[in-house]
Design a protein around this motif. Structure first.
Motif, PDB file in Angstrom:
ATOM      1  N   THR A 191       0.859  -1.170   0.016  1.00  0.00           N
ATOM      2  CA  THR A 191       0.035   0.026   0.106  1.00  0.00           C
ATOM      3  C   THR A 191       0.922   1.116  -0.084  1.00  0.00           C
ATOM      4  O   THR A 191       1.750   1.231   0.837  1.00  0.00           O
ATOM      5  CB  THR A 191      -0.788   0.015   1.330  1.00  0.00           C
ATOM      6  OG1 THR A 191      -1.610  -1.126   1.199  1.00  0.00           O
ATOM      7  CG2 THR A 191      -1.833   1.171   1.348  1.00  0.00           C
ATOM      8  N   VAL A 192       0.705   2.085  -0.885  1.00  0.00           N
ATOM      9  CA  VAL A 192       1.467   3.466  -1.164  1.00  0.00           C
ATOM     10  C   VAL A 192       0.521   4.417  -0.817  1.00  0.00           C
ATOM     11  O   VAL A 192      -0.383   4.830  -1.345  1.00  0.00           O
ATOM     12  CB  VAL A 192       1.957   3.697  -2.593  1.00  0.00           C
ATOM     13  CG1 VAL A 192       2.839   4.898  -2.636  1.00  0.00           C
ATOM     14  CG2 VAL A 192       2.839   2.263  -3.107  1.00  0.00           C
ATOM     15  N   PRO A 193       1.013   5.178   0.470  1.00  0.00           N
ATOM     16  CA  PRO A 193       0.203   6.214   0.887  1.00  0.00           C
ATOM     17  C   PRO A 193       0.161   7.309  -0.170  1.00  0.00           C
ATOM     18  O   PRO A 193       1.060   7.565  -1.043  1.00  0.00           O
ATOM     19  CB  PRO A 193       0.646   6.570   2.207  1.00  0.00           C
ATOM     20  CG  PRO A 193       1.517   5.285   2.501  1.00  0.00           C
ATOM     21  CD  PRO A 193       2.143   5.013   1.358  1.00  0.00           C
ATOM     22  N   LYS A 194      -0.747   8.215   0.151  1.00  0.00           N
ATOM     23  CA  LYS A 194      -0.695   9.744  -0.760  1.00  0.00           C
ATOM     24  C   LYS A 194       0.395  10.520  -0.297  1.00  0.00           C
ATOM     25  O   LYS A 194       1.053  10.550   0.704  1.00  0.00           O
ATOM     26  CB  LYS A 194      -1.961  10.300  -0.507  1.00  0.00           C
ATOM     27  CG  LYS A 194      -1.998  11.476  -0.934  1.00  0.00           C
ATOM     28  CD  LYS A 194      -3.477  12.345  -0.740  1.00  0.00           C
ATOM     29  CE  LYS A 194      -3.530  13.896  -1.586  1.00  0.00           C
ATOM     30  NZ  LYS A 194      -4.824  14.560  -1.028  1.00  0.00           N
ATOM     31  N   GLY A 195       1.277  10.922  -1.563  1.00  0.00           N
ATOM     32  CA  GLY A 195       2.452  11.778  -1.443  1.00  0.00           C
ATOM     33  C   GLY A 195       3.530  11.118  -1.721  1.00  0.00           C
ATOM     34  O   GLY A 195       4.885  11.640  -1.831  1.00  0.00           O
ATOM     35  N   GLU A 196       3.561   9.651  -1.568  1.00  0.00           N
ATOM     36  CA  GLU A 196       4.775   8.805  -1.897  1.00  0.00           C
ATOM     37  C   GLU A 196       4.949   8.309  -3.360  1.00  0.00           C
ATOM     38  O   GLU A 196       3.438   8.158  -3.823  1.00  0.00           O
ATOM     39  CB  GLU A 196       4.918   7.377  -1.034  1.00  0.00           C
ATOM     40  CG  GLU A 196       5.153   7.924   0.547  1.00  0.00           C
ATOM     41  CD  GLU A 196       5.515   6.481   1.191  1.00  0.00           C
ATOM     42  OE1 GLU A 196       5.779   5.379   0.376  1.00  0.00           O
ATOM     43  OE2 GLU A 196       5.548   6.544   2.399  1.00  0.00           O
ATOM     44  N   VAL A 225       0.115  -1.433 -10.810  1.00  0.00           N
ATOM     45  CA  VAL A 225      -0.939  -0.770  -9.682  1.00  0.00           C
ATOM     46  C   VAL A 225      -2.145  -1.641  -9.863  1.00  0.00           C
ATOM     47  O   VAL A 225      -3.089  -1.407 -10.828  1.00  0.00           O
ATOM     48  CB  VAL A 225      -1.377   0.785 -10.024  1.00  0.00           C
ATOM     49  CG1 VAL A 225      -2.153   1.501  -9.153  1.00  0.00           C
ATOM     50  CG2 VAL A 225       0.015   1.546 -10.065  1.00  0.00           C
ATOM     51  N   ASP A 226      -2.790  -2.003  -8.766  1.00  0.00           N
ATOM     52  CA  ASP A 226      -3.945  -2.955  -8.765  1.00  0.00           C
ATOM     53  C   ASP A 226      -4.957  -2.147  -8.332  1.00  0.00           C
ATOM     54  O   ASP A 226      -6.095  -2.260  -8.899  1.00  0.00           O
ATOM     55  CB  ASP A 226      -3.663  -4.061  -7.572  1.00  0.00           C
ATOM     56  CG  ASP A 226      -4.608  -5.022  -7.441  1.00  0.00           C
ATOM     57  OD1 ASP A 226      -5.242  -5.632  -8.717  1.00  0.00           O
ATOM     58  OD2 ASP A 226      -5.210  -5.318  -6.703  1.00  0.00           O
ATOM     59  N   THR A 227      -4.965  -1.401  -7.213  1.00  0.00           N
ATOM     60  CA  THR A 227      -6.271  -0.611  -7.005  1.00  0.00           C
ATOM     61  C   THR A 227      -5.577   0.921  -6.532  1.00  0.00           C
ATOM     62  O   THR A 227      -4.343   1.152  -6.367  1.00  0.00           O
ATOM     63  CB  THR A 227      -7.063  -1.135  -5.700  1.00  0.00           C
ATOM     64  OG1 THR A 227      -6.047  -0.987  -4.583  1.00  0.00           O
ATOM     65  CG2 THR A 227      -7.594  -2.329  -5.923  1.00  0.00           C
ATOM     66  N   ALA A 228      -6.515   1.852  -6.593  1.00  0.00           N
ATOM     67  CA  ALA A 228      -6.129   3.362  -6.239  1.00  0.00           C
ATOM     68  C   ALA A 228      -7.064   3.933  -5.854  1.00  0.00           C
ATOM     69  O   ALA A 228      -8.502   4.023  -6.245  1.00  0.00           O
ATOM     70  CB  ALA A 228      -5.800   3.997  -7.690  1.00  0.00           C
ATOM     71  N   SER A 229      -7.152   4.915  -4.830  1.00  0.00           N
ATOM     72  CA  SER A 229      -8.142   5.602  -4.198  1.00  0.00           C
ATOM     73  C   SER A 229      -7.605   7.292  -4.010  1.00  0.00           C
ATOM     74  O   SER A 229      -6.413   7.311  -4.532  1.00  0.00           O
ATOM     75  CB  SER A 229      -8.565   5.113  -3.013  1.00  0.00           C
ATOM     76  OG  SER A 229      -7.526   5.119  -1.942  1.00  0.00           O
ATOM     77  N   ALA A 230      -8.235   8.034  -3.471  1.00  0.00           N
ATOM     78  CA  ALA A 230      -7.811   9.347  -3.233  1.00  0.00           C
ATOM     79  C   ALA A 230      -6.742   9.382  -2.377  1.00  0.00           C
ATOM     80  O   ALA A 230      -5.760  10.415  -2.090  1.00  0.00           O
ATOM     81  CB  ALA A 230      -8.706   9.983  -2.772  1.00  0.00           C
ATOM     82  N   ALA A 233      -2.553   3.939  -2.891  1.00  0.00           N
ATOM     83  CA  ALA A 233      -2.832   2.913  -4.086  1.00  0.00           C
ATOM     84  C   ALA A 233      -2.224   1.818  -3.533  1.00  0.00           C
ATOM     85  O   ALA A 233      -1.188   1.623  -2.536  1.00  0.00           O
ATOM     86  CB  ALA A 233      -1.896   3.578  -5.233  1.00  0.00           C
ATOM     87  N   THR A 234      -2.605   0.559  -4.282  1.00  0.00           N
ATOM     88  CA  THR A 234      -2.033  -0.718  -3.917  1.00  0.00           C
ATOM     89  C   THR A 234      -1.038  -1.132  -5.193  1.00  0.00           C
ATOM     90  O   THR A 234      -1.734  -1.230  -6.307  1.00  0.00           O
ATOM     91  CB  THR A 234      -3.128  -1.724  -3.725  1.00  0.00           C
ATOM     92  OG1 THR A 234      -3.893  -1.314  -2.556  1.00  0.00           O
ATOM     93  CG2 THR A 234      -2.439  -2.929  -3.458  1.00  0.00           C
ATOM     94  N   VAL A 235       0.292  -1.214  -4.872  1.00  0.00           N
ATOM     95  CA  VAL A 235       0.731  -1.977  -5.852  1.00  0.00           C
ATOM     96  C   VAL A 235       1.376  -3.331  -5.644  1.00  0.00           C
ATOM     97  O   VAL A 235       1.604  -3.723  -4.577  1.00  0.00           O
ATOM     98  CB  VAL A 235       2.431  -0.946  -5.941  1.00  0.00           C
ATOM     99  CG1 VAL A 235       3.405  -1.544  -7.005  1.00  0.00           C
ATOM    100  CG2 VAL A 235       1.706   0.428  -6.444  1.00  0.00           C
ATOM    101  N   LYS A 236       1.275  -4.110  -6.651  1.00  0.00           N
ATOM    102  CA  LYS A 236       1.666  -5.618  -6.574  1.00  0.00           C
ATOM    103  C   LYS A 236       2.888  -5.976  -7.464  1.00  0.00           C
ATOM    104  O   LYS A 236       3.194  -5.448  -8.337  1.00  0.00           O
ATOM    105  CB  LYS A 236       0.464  -6.473  -7.090  1.00  0.00           C
ATOM    106  CG  LYS A 236      -0.645  -6.555  -6.084  1.00  0.00           C
ATOM    107  CD  LYS A 236      -1.708  -7.520  -6.652  1.00  0.00           C
ATOM    108  CE  LYS A 236      -2.668  -7.684  -5.431  1.00  0.00           C
ATOM    109  NZ  LYS A 236      -3.749  -8.592  -5.805  1.00  0.00           N
ATOM    110  N   LEU A 237       3.712  -6.825  -6.727  1.00  0.00           N
ATOM    111  CA  LEU A 237       4.810  -7.646  -7.516  1.00  0.00           C
ATOM    112  C   LEU A 237       4.504  -8.963  -7.656  1.00  0.00           C
ATOM    113  O   LEU A 237       4.237  -9.585  -6.597  1.00  0.00           O
ATOM    114  CB  LEU A 237       5.964  -7.381  -6.404  1.00  0.00           C
ATOM    115  CG  LEU A 237       7.212  -8.213  -6.987  1.00  0.00           C
ATOM    116  CD1 LEU A 237       7.824  -7.801  -8.118  1.00  0.00           C
ATOM    117  CD2 LEU A 237       8.314  -8.531  -5.837  1.00  0.00           C
TER     118      LEU A 237
END
Length: 278
Positions: A191-196, A225-230, A233-237
């Protein structure tokens, strides 16, 4: 008195002649029965060896199944020989066969569950949805296959426990074989927080994957990028590894990912601390 003695002598002579005739008749029957038994026994043993060797030459044919069919042929021959032997003594073979059929039906009904397991065991040995040494999973049982028998299958669980599963429970349910194919895929989610930066996170994931020699290069590891919101975002390997070391690879990759994130967080914190406050 003389007449009675004469009648007794005549009856005794008739009985002796009849007994002699029966002895001669049944002596031939006994000799014929012994010959049939010897020939039948030798023929049953020969056919058993011939069937086992012939089935064993078939590529991929299980030795347990070959032994089962070879043994079944032997017992069928022996039963036929016994029926022929009884026929030598005037026993009606039709009634014997009818009795054997009725007995077989009764035994089949009494051992319905056992015969179900045998039928399932034969199908498992023929179709081979799993082999010895492979790890399988069903809704009721999971473990590494130790032995596949005609009645039940022996497994060893991940925590080292012995488990015996009736073959009918393995034949009538979907089976997931974790070891059949040489490679397996795995996914790690972050999970990538907003701003990263999502791009930096993807680069870090790829570096971790390429840094492990057990991760296959073909197919190459990939991130998306699997999912994204405001807010995040969820990044998958997604990567592939050999099935034999898949479990260890996934654990080590998860640990490496956590250490990489901790290192990045510490680096960001150190940069914020070293930056002078205006």
């Amino acid at each position: 008195m003389e007449q009675q003695a004469t009648d007794i002598i005549v009856a005794s002579q008739a009985a002796l002649r009849q007994a002699s005739a029966l002895a001669v008749q049944y002596s031939f029957s006994v000799i014929g029965a012994l010959i049939l038994l010897i020939i039948g026994w030798l023929a049953a043993a020969f056919l058993q060896r011939w069937a086992f060797q012939g089935l064993s030459r078939i590529r991929g044919f299980d030795a347990t199944l070959a032994g089962f069919f070879a043994g079944a042929i032997r017992y069928v021959v022996l039963i036929l020989v016994m029926v022929m032997v009884l026929g030598q003594f005037g026993v009606q073979t039709a009634s014997i066969l009818a009795a054997l059929g009725a007995a077989g039906l009764a035994i089949g009904l009494a051992l319905q569950g056992t015969l179900q397991n045998i039928a399932a065991g034969i199908m498992l040995l023929v179709l081979r949805p799993f082999r010895v040494g492979e790890y399988i999973e069903t809704s009721a049982v999971s473990g590494t296959i130790i032995e596949i028998g005609l009645f039940a299958t022996e497994l060893k669980t991940r925590d080292g426990l012995y488990r015996l599963a009736p073959n009918s429970t393995l034949w009538n349910v979907p089976i997931t074989n974790h070891s059949r194919f040489p490679t397996r895929r795995h996914e790690l989610s972050v999970t990538v927080p907003k701003g990263e930066s999502i791009a930096e996170t993807q680069d870090m994931l790829l570096q971790i994957a390429r840094g492990d020699s057990r991760v296959l290069l073909d197919p190459a590891p990939a991130t998306f990028v699997d999912t994204a919101s405001a807010d995040s975002a969820t990044v998958k390997l997604r990567y592939w590894a050999q099935s034999s070391n898949w479990f260890a690879t996934t654990r080590d990759m998860t640990k490496a990912l956590k250490l990489a994130f901790d290192e990045r967080a510490a680096k960001v914190k150190a940069e914020e601390t070293s930056t002078p406050t205006p």
